[in-house]
Write an enzyme that holds these catalytic residues in place. Structure first.
Site, PDB file in Angstrom:
ATOM      1  N   GLY A  13       0.797  -1.215   0.000  1.00  0.00           N
ATOM      2  CA  GLY A  13       0.000   0.000   0.000  1.00  0.00           C
ATOM      3  C   GLY A  13       0.833   1.270   0.000  1.00  0.00           C
ATOM      4  N   ASP A  54      -3.277 -12.691   4.168  1.00  0.00           N
ATOM      5  CA  ASP A  54      -4.584 -12.066   4.341  1.00  0.00           C
ATOM      6  C   ASP A  54      -4.797 -11.924   5.850  1.00  0.00           C
ATOM      7  OD1 ASP A  54      -7.253 -11.470   4.706  1.00  0.00           O
ATOM      8  OD2 ASP A  54      -8.007 -13.064   3.379  1.00  0.00           O
ATOM      9  N   TYR A 144     -15.381   3.343   7.727  1.00  0.00           N
ATOM     10  CA  TYR A 144     -13.938   3.413   7.972  1.00  0.00           C
ATOM     11  C   TYR A 144     -13.653   4.085   9.324  1.00  0.00           C
ATOM     12  CZ  TYR A 144      -9.103   5.087   7.106  1.00  0.00           C
ATOM     13  OH  TYR A 144      -7.762   5.383   7.177  1.00  0.00           O
ATOM     14  N   ILE A 174      -2.103  11.405   3.676  1.00  0.00           N
ATOM     15  CA  ILE A 174      -0.670  11.260   3.397  1.00  0.00           C
ATOM     16  C   ILE A 174      -0.403  11.497   1.911  1.00  0.00           C
ATOM     17  CG2 ILE A 174       1.324   9.727   3.559  1.00  0.00           C
ATOM     18  CD1 ILE A 174       0.099  10.522   6.305  1.00  0.00           C
TER      19      ILE A 174
END
Ligand code: NAD
Ligand code: SER
Length: 317
Positions: A13, A54, A144, A174
């Protein structure tokens, strides 16, 4: 001192990819295991140990920790705000059950420090919008954000009642040039740089006067590792440090880029992410992080913009 053997989840990510590189410099490539639900590739795969993991698969998390003798975790796997609103059940599954697996492993294997990030998404419209305090109203309106508040509270529970060493930061948006962001509301502040360099124009998905807290990636990496390395005794908070560096509107950012690319054109076409952005703070009071573990940002809007454009222009096309 015990050798750190580090597991990074979500290493493909936006943050994990750069964090892994810095951790490998510090602790040795062979001691930092980069994992993601996606197959690892590129520089990450070439520069050290990698594995597919995972985080919602509890047995796989526990086996990974045993396999590599992990004692430190940077848990970066998550579903971000915009994707989370499209897939709320997946957001809950990955962000909550994934984090619980990591926290349980921390207790089961008596691990050292475990970093689990939170976000400005933990706040909501009832929270004071400017200079948002460390201790304040946490009533997020996104799935979220709900998972981030629950993660903070659970982290606290595991620290206080189960003896785990879990630490977390409420990252702002970010901004970075290495890996594109993965489905958040603050993605426009990254996309705008790519479009400025490649096309000279950008259609922004939030309004020109939308102001959010942001941070350049080098400061994000520094804050994350500094918190992980901080003396545990000096930490009064643990899983929910407010963290601040920059606050600007989308229009301010466009104006700063125009200083470098005078013909750059931005139009504003707000979509569903505007409603999410409108529930988040504009600026953050991070005095607890400054006092408890010495946090201080380095990059401002001007220096970050110059550096981002230089890095993106130097990339092969
Ligand atoms: P990202 O979306 O760029 O990366 C997340 C990674 O997790 C992806 O590579 C994805 O493949 C992986 N992933 C998804 N489901 C998984 C699963 N089940 N198991 C393992 N991996 C899985 O996110 P990021 O921006 O790097 O964020 C890292 C952390 O920082 C997250 O907790 C996020 O909430 C937090 N955060 C990020 C920002 C930001 O602006 N980037 C701001 C605030 C908080
Ligand atoms: N950048 C993140 C998002 O927009 C904030 O947590 O989802």
């Amino acid at each position: 001192m015990t050798q750190k053997t580090v597991l990074v989840t979500g290493a493909m990510g936006q943050i994990g990819s750069e964090l892994t590189g810095e951790l490998r410099k510090r602790y040795g490539s062979e001691n930092v295991i980069a994992t993601d639900i996606r197959e690892l590739e590129g520089r990450l795969a070439e520069s050290g140990s990698c594995d597919v993991l995972d985080v919602t698969d509890r047995a796989a998390v526990f086996n990974m920790i045993k396999k590599y003798g992990i004692n430190t975790i940077y848990h970066m796997a998550a579903i971000l705000s915009a994707t989370g609103e499209k897939h709320p059940a997946l957001c809950w599954e990955v962000n909550m059950n994934g984090s619980i697996n990591i926290m349980d492993a921390a207790v089961e294997f008596d691990l050292g420090t475990v970093i689990i990030p939170s976000s400005i998404a933990a706040f909501g419209p009832e929270t004071p919008r400017f200079d948002t305090p460390q201790e304040t109203i946490l009533k997020p309106k996104t799935m979220y954000g709900v998972t981030k508040v629950c993660g903070e509270l659970l982290g606290d529970y595991y620290v206080k009642n189960l003896g785990a060493d879990i630490r977390g930061l409420r990252y702002p948006g970010i901004i970075s040039s290495e890996t594109l962001p993965g489905g958040g509301t603050t993605d426009y502040a990254v996309d705008i740089f790519y479009r400025a360099v490649e096309d000279g124009r950008y259609t922004c998905f939030v309004k020109e006067d939308t102001m959010l807290p942001m941070m350049y990636m080098p400061d994000c990496i520094k804050a994350t590792i500094d918190l992980a390395e901080a003396d545990r005794e000096s930490l009064i908070h643990c899983c929910e440090y407010n963290l601040s560096a920059l606050s600007f509107t989308a229009g301010d950012l466009a104006a700063e880029i125009k200083k470098h690319i005078p013909g750059f054109e931005v139009t504003y076409e707000p979509d569903f992410r505007q409603a999410i952005a409108d529930t988040w703070p504009a600026s953050i009071d991070d005095s607890a992080a400054r006092e408890e573990w010495g946090w201080k940002p380095h990059w401002d809007l001007e220096s970050m913009t110059g550096d981002m454009l230089e890095k993106l222009r130097a990339r092969p096309h």
